[in-house]
Design a protein around this motif. Structure first.
Motif, PDB file in Angstrom:
ATOM      1  N   PHE A 131       0.838  -1.203   0.000  1.00  0.00           N
ATOM      2  CA  PHE A 131       0.000   0.000   0.000  1.00  0.00           C
ATOM      3  C   PHE A 131       0.878   1.260   0.000  1.00  0.00           C
ATOM      4  N   LEU A 132       1.858   1.301   0.887  1.00  0.00           N
ATOM      5  CA  LEU A 132       2.731   2.477   0.977  1.00  0.00           C
ATOM      6  C   LEU A 132       3.570   2.650  -0.292  1.00  0.00           C
ATOM      7  N   ASN A 133       4.044   1.563  -0.864  1.00  0.00           N
ATOM      8  CA  ASN A 133       4.786   1.649  -2.133  1.00  0.00           C
ATOM      9  C   ASN A 133       3.891   2.158  -3.261  1.00  0.00           C
ATOM     10  N   TYR A 134       2.643   1.693  -3.280  1.00  0.00           N
ATOM     11  CA  TYR A 134       1.687   2.161  -4.284  1.00  0.00           C
ATOM     12  C   TYR A 134       1.442   3.673  -4.127  1.00  0.00           C
ATOM     13  N   LYS A 135       1.202   4.098  -2.883  1.00  0.00           N
ATOM     14  CA  LYS A 135       0.958   5.524  -2.628  1.00  0.00           C
ATOM     15  C   LYS A 135       2.196   6.349  -2.984  1.00  0.00           C
ATOM     16  N   LEU A 136       3.374   5.830  -2.713  1.00  0.00           N
ATOM     17  CA  LEU A 136       4.607   6.526  -3.058  1.00  0.00           C
ATOM     18  C   LEU A 136       4.700   6.730  -4.569  1.00  0.00           C
ATOM     19  N   THR A 137       4.344   5.716  -5.329  1.00  0.00           N
ATOM     20  CA  THR A 137       4.334   5.829  -6.790  1.00  0.00           C
ATOM     21  C   THR A 137       3.381   6.931  -7.245  1.00  0.00           C
ATOM     22  N   ILE A 138       2.209   6.997  -6.628  1.00  0.00           N
ATOM     23  CA  ILE A 138       1.222   8.033  -6.970  1.00  0.00           C
ATOM     24  C   ILE A 138       1.784   9.421  -6.654  1.00  0.00           C
ATOM     25  N   HIS A 139       2.380   9.562  -5.475  1.00  0.00           N
ATOM     26  CA  HIS A 139       2.945  10.862  -5.084  1.00  0.00           C
ATOM     27  C   HIS A 139       4.075  11.279  -6.014  1.00  0.00           C
ATOM     28  N   LEU A 140       4.883  10.328  -6.449  1.00  0.00           N
ATOM     29  CA  LEU A 140       5.966  10.641  -7.386  1.00  0.00           C
ATOM     30  C   LEU A 140       5.396  11.091  -8.736  1.00  0.00           C
ATOM     31  N   LYS A 141       4.364  10.381  -9.216  1.00  0.00           N
ATOM     32  CA  LYS A 141       3.722  10.754 -10.487  1.00  0.00           C
ATOM     33  C   LYS A 141       3.118  12.151 -10.414  1.00  0.00           C
ATOM     34  N   ASN A 142       2.541  12.467  -9.267  1.00  0.00           N
ATOM     35  CA  ASN A 142       1.886  13.767  -9.090  1.00  0.00           C
ATOM     36  C   ASN A 142       2.854  14.868  -8.670  1.00  0.00           C
ATOM     37  N   ASN A 143       4.118  14.502  -8.512  1.00  0.00           N
ATOM     38  CA  ASN A 143       5.141  15.458  -8.096  1.00  0.00           C
ATOM     39  C   ASN A 143       4.765  16.137  -6.778  1.00  0.00           C
ATOM     40  N   ASP A 144       4.198  15.363  -5.883  1.00  0.00           N
ATOM     41  CA  ASP A 144       3.771  15.852  -4.569  1.00  0.00           C
ATOM     42  C   ASP A 144       4.873  15.531  -3.561  1.00  0.00           C
TER      43      ASP A 144
END
Length: 163
Positions: A131-144
């Protein structure tokens, strides 16, 4: 990993989890409100806690409606069994409605007592890491970068404390 794959993994990892004699969502909120176990309101709400199927709680977590005795602070007042029972609901809520008041990052990053998480089996701990790795990927994609840093910190702590 796709979102659908992660949802399936969460469901599978927690499929046979029951509340048992743990502190449920409604009882936890009563404790938060300083009600005593002998108070009628406490007894009434505790009796409403779902104890067998955490998936029955998902509509509350995914709804935009306000539900009495449900809020994110209930997590703080649950015991280990209650947290294990409600954890998949918070994980799925964060995937479906990431802008809600979800305590999952705070709970995993600033837990005063990681002993509550010792009740989790290796598959459930693995799902938290996924879950945390998935969320990290999303944050990286969104440049957050703020969310990325928070997620990295949380992931590091979870690995240190639970693996």
């Amino acid at each position: 990993m796709t979102k659908i794959q992660l949802i399936n993994k969460i469901n599978q990892a927690f499929v046979n989890v029951h509340l048992e004699d743990g502190i449920g969502m409604y009882e936890a909120d009563c404790i938060d409100d300083y009600l005593q176990p002998t108070d009628i309101e406490y007894i009434t709400w505790k009796a409403k806690d779902e104890r067998v199927d955490w998936q029955k709680l998902l509509p509350i977590f995914l709804s935009d409606e306000i539900h009495k005795r449900f809020n994110s602070s209930c997590w703080t007042f649950m015991d280990a069994k209650g947290k294990r029972f409600i954890l998949p609901c918070f994980l799925l809520q964060e995937l479906e409605k990431p802008d809600t008041d979800n305590p999952i990052y705070f709970a995993l990053t600033y837990a005063h007592n990681f002993d509550d998480f010792r009740i989790l089996n290796p598959e459930q701990i693995g799902v938290i890491i996924d879950f945390l790795n998935y969320k990290l990927t999303i944050h990286l994609k969104n440049n957050d970068t703020n969310a990325e840093e928070e997620c990295k910190k949380c992931l590091s702590i979870v690995k240190e404390k639970l693996l």
